[in-house]
Design a protein around this motif. Structure first.
Motif: not given
Length: 731
Positions: A664-666, A697-703, A722-727
């Motif tokens: 999570n190293d943005i 990994m639930g990294r919303k800021s990185i998304v 898709t990424p959304l489905e995976l999340g």
């Protein structure tokens, strides 16, 4: 006599601290096991008193045996043994019972303990007691985790691997546990218990630090010899029915070999150790059979079967067969061990500065660059010349070149080593401003492999521990990039004339020697400060007139540089008067734990510093949006993004992105994408990429960051997810 021998060791080797602690540990162990005696008290007390009294006469040691925490254990054993001996004498004089003796001990130790605690509390604020050094602390923590970059930089401080023991001790490694077990289970006494204490200490410390395998050689030889010797003695006893005790042999030598007239029973009891006596552990009583055989009388009772001739003969043949079997089976190991010893002795006896190498055409040559360089210094420089080189080569310069070196392996001053590191890793002009006040020549190892350029990150890290402007905000100097290194004095002198575009200012440094195979280069420092050179000898602080122990002082010409230093504070230094430095230590350990993250952040700081400098050069504070211009140059078209998305493969870039997102190293990711925008769209072999991992990994800021770079959330991996489905599924 042992105390005098210890004094000699103190003068010649820093390992004396291990020796005094080992002897103290053995004496203390004996007391705790109830083996205290007046002989033990006299032996340890005389050794400690004589050895310590003489050791304090060595200038570099001084009162450290009474002040250093590293040597406090033997002192406490010495004091405790005096109290125990006092109690024992009172017990003998007054015939005290067991309970009264313990009551006396508790009262005496309690009273003395309170007194000692009071003295310690009174002296502690004065700085009387010295802390544990980083090298000793390194024996109890993981290598590179001591908090001291100088100690962490030494490769020999790393933990020993099993292969190292096999390499240096060979087959002895396997038989040492047998000898240790024999002593522990069957042959423990006041003397042999020392081998147990030594064995445990040597194994523990050598396991923590590979260079201390040296300490295992004597104890491994002793324990291995005991295992082999006891086995041979048992075989001899089984075949012959007896073996001579070492003290009996000594008695014969003392008596001059003259026979004494003794009774038959006395001969049996004193000179013969039978199988029965060894099994029972008691002195053998002479039975009537043996007395009869010796006196000529015949017993009237029947002979036991174990004394029948056929039983005795069969037993001896069994022992003989076992002995021959062991001898035959051990021959390959003995020959292999002998060969290994010869090879190791040959390898270790050769000077490390001479070695054989092969040329590209396969020809074997002798590389003698280092010795020839030192001899060149000896024969071609004034006797009062000072040689600047990294401390690794200090002893060689002193011993072979016979010249003064700026630092060597016995330089205890951390700040001085840091100043040397700063001079070598600073830009050429800044380094010259320091070097001209310290030395006349600079010597570099330049032959590749572990040469000075390879060591330069360590030099920069050590320099930064005192001069924090070397790597601002980066204790481990993760930002010591190739561009920064290429500006250093060290690199300029190392690569002068060898790398295109690298040249040394001849007004500052003049090359005077380059070895045959390019392993060593020597430069003469131009414009050496004569004032500084003359000032130093006149201002040495000798502990006594004519003494060899004369710490020097820096000349006035270096005061401007020295004002920038911040004295390094050891983690364990509770006497330090300097301000708290916990923030440096905190960052140091953080960067050691995650060097990749530290490197990425250092790159961001370096880029920002570079952009700030560009703005200043562009217009004295004029706000030029360099980021916008650079992004415009690196913007991707839809066709380019589509092409990147279609290329699925596992690469170092995908691995790096995964680790950045995982941590999570943005900040590092933002810098990475700004420098290389195309990496936002890369895909791994399974069709997933940064956007998939960020959702997973639930990294919303990185998304959000990836969206600003045009990464779609509707991409599908090889399974059509898709990424959304995976999340949604994963979270």
């Amino acid at each position: 006599v042992t105390g005098i021998a210890y004094f000699y060791m103190v003068m010649s080797w820093g390992g004396y601290v291990f020796v005094i602690n080992l002897v103290g540990a053995h004496a203390g162990t004996m007391v705790l096991l109830g083996r205290h005696s007046s002989k033990l008290h006299a032996a340890y007390s005389s050794f400690y008193f004589v050895g310590t009294a003489l050791a304090t006469r060595v200038p570099v040691v001084g009162l450290s045996p009474l002040r250093s925490l590293e040597q406090m254990g033997p002192l406490l054993v010495f004091l405790g043994m005096q109290l125990v001996e006092y109690c024992e004498r009172i017990r003998t004089r007054d015939n005290l019972s067991r309970n009264k003796v313990w009551l006396l001990r508790i009262r005496l130790f309690g009273a003395v303990g309170v007194l000692v605690v009071g003295i310690v509390m009174a002296l502690l604020p004065t700085g009387f007691f010295g802390p544990i050094s980083s090298r000793v602390r390194g024996l109890f923590v993981k290598h590179t985790k001591t908090g001291n970059p100088l100690v962490d930089s030494v490769a020999e401080h790393q933990a020993a691997k099993p292969e190292a023991y096999q390499q240096y001790l060979d087959i002895v490694v396997r038989i040492v546990p047998i000898g240790f077990g024999l002593i522990a289970l069957a042959f423990t006494n006041d003397a042999s218990s020392f081998l147990l204490v030594y064995g445990l200490a040597a194994y523990f410390f050598s396991h923590k630090m590979v260079r201390l395998i040296l300490l295992t050689a004597p104890i491994a030889s002793s324990l291995g010899g005991i295992a082999v010797g006891r086995t041979a003695a048992w075989c001899m006893e089984g075949i012959c029915g007896w073996y001579l005790d070492v003290w009996d042999v000594w008695g014969l030598l003392v008596d001059g070999g003259h026979d004494n007239v003794v009774s038959a029973a006395a001969v049996v009891e004193a000179k013969v150790v039978s199988n029965d006596s060894k099994i029972k552990g008691k002195s053998k009583k002479v039975d009537s059979d043996e007395v009869g055989e010796l006196t000529g009388d015949r017993p009237t009772s029947p002979t036991p079967i174990r004394n029948q001739w056929f039983f005795l003969l069969a037993t001896k043949f069994a022992w003989l067969y076992l002995s021959l079997f062991l001898y035959k089976e051990s021959q390959p190991y003995i020959k292999s061990f002998q060969s290994t010893c010869q090879q190791m002795a040959s390898a270790m006896s050769h000077p490390s500065i001479l070695f054989k190498a092969q040329t590209r055409d396969g020809q074997t040559i002798l590389v003698d660059d280092y010795r020839e360089a030192y001899w060149w210094i000896r024969d071609n420089t004034p006797e009062d010349s000072r040689i600047m080189a990294w401390w690794d080569y200090g002893y060689q310069i002193t011993a072979i070149a016979n010249r003064t070196t700026i630092a060597d392996g016995n330089t205890w001053n951390h700040e001085h080593i840091a100043l040397l590191g700063r001079a070598l890793t600073s830009p050429l002009k800044d380094g010259h401003r320091i070097a001209r006040h310290l030395a006349d020549y600079v010597l570099l190892w330049t032959g590749g492999g572990g040469d000075d350029v390879a060591k330069s990150p360590h030099l920069a890290r050590i320099a930064n521990s005192v001069y924090r402007n070397m790597c601002p905000g980066d204790p481990t100097c993760s930002s010591w990039s190739s561009s920064k290194m290429q500006q250093s004095l060290l690199y300029k002198l190392h690569s002068n004339g060898l790398v295109h575009g690298v040249e040394v200012d001849r007004n500052r440094f003049k090359e005077v020697y380059q070895s045959k195979h390019g392993k060593v280069r020597i430069y003469k420092i131009m414009s050496v400060s004569k004032e500084s050179k003359e000032w130093v000898p006149k201002h040495r602080l000798c502990d006594a007139p004519g003494s060899w122990f004369c710490p020097g002082q820096y000349p006035p010409g270096l005061q401007k540089v020295l004002k920038e230093k911040k004295d390094f504070r050891q983690l364990e230094d509770f006497n330090a008067k300097a301000e708290d430095d916990s923030e440096y230590q905190k960052k140091y350990f953080e960067h050691l734990s995650d060097p990749e993250k530290a490197k990425r952040r250092a790159e961001i700081r370096e880029r920002k510093e570079r952009e700030r400098a560009q703005r200043e050069r562009a217009g004295n504070g004029d706000t030029i949006d360099l980021d916008k211009k650079s992004r415009a140059k690196r913007s991707l078209t839809k066709a380019q993004i589509r092409e990147i998305n279609q290329d699925w493969q596992d690469t170092s870039i995908t691995s790096k992105l995964y680790e950045i997102i995982k941590s999570n190293d943005i900040d590092s990711l933002a810098y990475f994408l700004q420098e290389e925008p195309h990496v936002a769209h890369v895909r791994s072999k399974d069709g997933r990429g940064p956007m998939f991992w960020a959702h997973e990994m639930g990294r919303k800021s990185i998304v959000s960051l990836l969206k600003t770079h045009g990464v779609s959330e509707k991409l599908r991996d090889k399974d059509g997810i898709t990424p959304l489905e995976l999340g949604d599924d994963e979270l």
